[in-house]
Design an enzyme around this catalytic site. Sequence first.
Site, PDB file in Angstrom:
ATOM      1  N   PRO A  10       0.794  -1.231   0.000  1.00 39.24           N
ATOM      2  CA  PRO A  10       0.000   0.000   0.000  1.00 39.24           C
ATOM      3  C   PRO A  10       0.826   1.281   0.000  1.00 39.24           C
ATOM      4  O   PRO A  10       1.909   1.341   0.578  1.00 39.24           O
ATOM      5  CB  PRO A  10      -0.798  -0.112   1.308  1.00 39.24           C
ATOM      6  CG  PRO A  10       0.036  -0.967   2.187  1.00 39.24           C
ATOM      7  CD  PRO A  10       0.659  -1.976   1.253  1.00 39.24           C
ATOM      8  N   ASN A  11       0.274   2.261  -0.672  1.00 37.92           N
ATOM      9  CA  ASN A  11       0.790   3.638  -0.744  1.00 37.92           C
ATOM     10  C   ASN A  11       2.027   3.776  -1.637  1.00 37.92           C
ATOM     11  O   ASN A  11       2.482   4.894  -1.864  1.00 37.92           O
ATOM     12  CB  ASN A  11       1.086   4.202   0.662  1.00 37.92           C
ATOM     13  CG  ASN A  11      -0.127   4.155   1.561  1.00 37.92           C
ATOM     14  OD1 ASN A  11      -1.195   4.602   1.156  1.00 37.92           O
ATOM     15  ND2 ASN A  11       0.003   3.603   2.763  1.00 37.92           N
ATOM     16  N   ARG A  18       5.200  11.065  -2.366  1.00 34.65           N
ATOM     17  CA  ARG A  18       5.023  10.647  -0.971  1.00 34.65           C
ATOM     18  C   ARG A  18       6.346  10.773  -0.224  1.00 34.65           C
ATOM     19  O   ARG A  18       7.315  10.064  -0.535  1.00 34.65           O
ATOM     20  CB  ARG A  18       4.572   9.185  -0.946  1.00 34.65           C
ATOM     21  CG  ARG A  18       4.444   8.604   0.434  1.00 34.65           C
ATOM     22  CD  ARG A  18       4.277   7.089   0.374  1.00 34.65           C
ATOM     23  NE  ARG A  18       4.199   6.564   1.725  1.00 34.65           N
ATOM     24  CZ  ARG A  18       4.424   5.299   2.047  1.00 34.65           C
ATOM     25  NH1 ARG A  18       4.733   4.423   1.114  1.00 34.65           N
ATOM     26  NH2 ARG A  18       4.338   4.910   3.301  1.00 34.65           N
ATOM     27  N   TYR A  23      11.547   8.466   0.811  1.00 31.99           N
ATOM     28  CA  TYR A  23      11.406   7.451  -0.242  1.00 31.99           C
ATOM     29  C   TYR A  23      11.995   7.857  -1.592  1.00 31.99           C
ATOM     30  O   TYR A  23      11.960   7.060  -2.526  1.00 31.99           O
ATOM     31  CB  TYR A  23       9.921   7.088  -0.404  1.00 31.99           C
ATOM     32  CG  TYR A  23       9.312   6.482   0.841  1.00 31.99           C
ATOM     33  CD1 TYR A  23       9.794   5.277   1.344  1.00 31.99           C
ATOM     34  CD2 TYR A  23       8.275   7.109   1.525  1.00 31.99           C
ATOM     35  CE1 TYR A  23       9.255   4.712   2.491  1.00 31.99           C
ATOM     36  CE2 TYR A  23       7.718   6.553   2.665  1.00 31.99           C
ATOM     37  CZ  TYR A  23       8.217   5.360   3.146  1.00 31.99           C
ATOM     38  OH  TYR A  23       7.683   4.796   4.280  1.00 31.99           O
ATOM     39  N   ASN A  74       7.926  -5.839  -1.665  1.00 32.86           N
ATOM     40  CA  ASN A  74       7.968  -4.726  -0.713  1.00 32.86           C
ATOM     41  C   ASN A  74       6.563  -4.648  -0.131  1.00 32.86           C
ATOM     42  O   ASN A  74       5.659  -4.070  -0.739  1.00 32.86           O
ATOM     43  CB  ASN A  74       8.339  -3.413  -1.399  1.00 32.86           C
ATOM     44  CG  ASN A  74       8.431  -2.265  -0.385  1.00 32.86           C
ATOM     45  OD1 ASN A  74       7.969  -2.405   0.750  1.00 32.86           O
ATOM     46  ND2 ASN A  74       9.001  -1.154  -0.792  1.00 32.86           N
ATOM     47  N   ALA A  77       3.531  -1.051   4.491  1.00 33.91           N
ATOM     48  CA  ALA A  77       3.050  -1.055   5.878  1.00 33.91           C
ATOM     49  C   ALA A  77       2.618  -2.447   6.339  1.00 33.91           C
ATOM     50  O   ALA A  77       2.676  -2.747   7.546  1.00 33.91           O
ATOM     51  CB  ALA A  77       1.898  -0.069   6.018  1.00 33.91           C
ATOM     52  N   GLU A  98      12.750  -9.789   0.481  1.00 35.90           N
ATOM     53  CA  GLU A  98      12.012  -8.630   1.001  1.00 35.90           C
ATOM     54  C   GLU A  98      12.824  -7.370   0.727  1.00 35.90           C
ATOM     55  O   GLU A  98      14.030  -7.336   1.009  1.00 35.90           O
ATOM     56  CB  GLU A  98      11.811  -8.832   2.509  1.00 35.90           C
ATOM     57  CG  GLU A  98      11.102  -7.693   3.209  1.00 35.90           C
ATOM     58  CD  GLU A  98      11.012  -7.933   4.734  1.00 35.90           C
ATOM     59  OE1 GLU A  98      11.327  -9.063   5.199  1.00 35.90           O
ATOM     60  OE2 GLU A  98      10.646  -6.978   5.443  1.00 35.90           O
ATOM     61  N   HIS A 100      12.872  -2.995   1.030  1.00 36.96           N
ATOM     62  CA  HIS A 100      12.322  -1.704   1.480  1.00 36.96           C
ATOM     63  C   HIS A 100      13.196  -0.594   0.936  1.00 36.96           C
ATOM     64  O   HIS A 100      14.435  -0.696   0.979  1.00 36.96           O
ATOM     65  CB  HIS A 100      12.291  -1.619   3.007  1.00 36.96           C
ATOM     66  CG  HIS A 100      11.452  -2.685   3.621  1.00 36.96           C
ATOM     67  ND1 HIS A 100      10.078  -2.613   3.651  1.00 36.96           N
ATOM     68  CD2 HIS A 100      11.794  -3.865   4.188  1.00 36.96           C
ATOM     69  CE1 HIS A 100       9.606  -3.714   4.215  1.00 36.96           C
ATOM     70  NE2 HIS A 100      10.630  -4.489   4.552  1.00 36.96           N
ATOM     71  N   ARG A 107      14.232   4.068  11.575  1.00 35.65           N
ATOM     72  CA  ARG A 107      12.967   4.789  11.693  1.00 35.65           C
ATOM     73  C   ARG A 107      12.238   4.376  12.973  1.00 35.65           C
ATOM     74  O   ARG A 107      12.824   3.838  13.886  1.00 35.65           O
ATOM     75  CB  ARG A 107      12.151   4.549  10.426  1.00 35.65           C
ATOM     76  CG  ARG A 107      12.912   5.017   9.162  1.00 35.65           C
ATOM     77  CD  ARG A 107      12.105   4.823   7.905  1.00 35.65           C
ATOM     78  NE  ARG A 107      10.872   5.609   7.950  1.00 35.65           N
ATOM     79  CZ  ARG A 107       9.831   5.408   7.128  1.00 35.65           C
ATOM     80  NH1 ARG A 107       9.895   4.450   6.216  1.00 35.65           N
ATOM     81  NH2 ARG A 107       8.748   6.154   7.233  1.00 35.65           N
TER      82      ARG A 107
HETATM   83  C1  DQA Z   1       8.583   0.720   3.196  1.00 38.77           C
HETATM   84  C2  DQA Z   1       8.811   0.874   4.710  1.00 38.77           C
HETATM   85  C3  DQA Z   1       7.504   0.664   5.474  1.00 38.77           C
HETATM   86  O1  DQA Z   1       7.739   0.818   6.870  1.00 38.77           O
HETATM   87  C4  DQA Z   1       6.475   1.680   5.041  1.00 38.77           C
HETATM   88  O2  DQA Z   1       5.234   1.435   5.683  1.00 38.77           O
HETATM   89  C5  DQA Z   1       6.294   1.752   3.564  1.00 38.77           C
HETATM   90  C6  DQA Z   1       7.465   1.605   2.695  1.00 38.77           C
HETATM   91  C7  DQA Z   1       9.849   1.070   2.385  1.00 38.77           C
HETATM   92  O3  DQA Z   1       9.905   0.696   1.205  1.00 38.77           O
HETATM   93  O4  DQA Z   1      10.767   1.717   2.904  1.00 38.77           O
HETATM   94  O5  DQA Z   1       5.205   2.016   3.075  1.00 38.77           O
HETATM   95  O6  DQA Z   1       8.268  -0.640   2.940  1.00 38.77           O
END
Ligand code: DQA
Length: 148
Positions: A10-11, A18, A23, A74, A77, A98, A100, A107
């Site tokens: 998501p997002n 964003r 990011y 990825n 959240a 995985e 990120h 963080r």
């Molecule tokens: C994320 C890190 C997560 O904590 C966050 O909720 C994201 C993006 C990253 O790519 O750094 O949405 O997965």
Amino acid sequence: MKKLLLINGPNLNLLGTREPATYGHETLADISALCGRAAEEFGLTVEFRQTNHEGELLDWIHTARGRCAGIVINPAAWTHTSVAIRDALVASELPVIEVHLSNVHRREAFRHHSYVSGIAVGVICGLGSNGYRLGLEHFAHLLGAHHG
Ligand code: DQA
């Protein structure tokens, strides 16, 4: 051709606008294009997807079984909340990497725990979009794909 499923949670459709300090400025389309180029270089086929709906992500993981050679994810959240995604990844019986964009360990404390890391081949975080490229490169090694 070895096929990988590369899925984003998501997002991540909002990348580019964003929280760019966290990011970066690249959009999801930029990252998709980068992954397409990397896949070609590494002799892989990649299905690149993003969703804001957890059930849709679960369905994609289910249908990867027997069809794909591995999953780059990825989970965004959902990394920190979803037992369902972890269970689906285990059920797929596929190797998982995985990724990120941000270094989640620098963080907030709630980002330090991942439900996925314990069942992943490896975790890449904090290297921005290069993390996706590195994940694909590692799969090329794992799967014995031929570099073009
Ligand atoms: C994320 C890190 C997560 O904590 C966050 O909720 C994201 C993006 C990253 O790519 O750094 O949405 O997965």
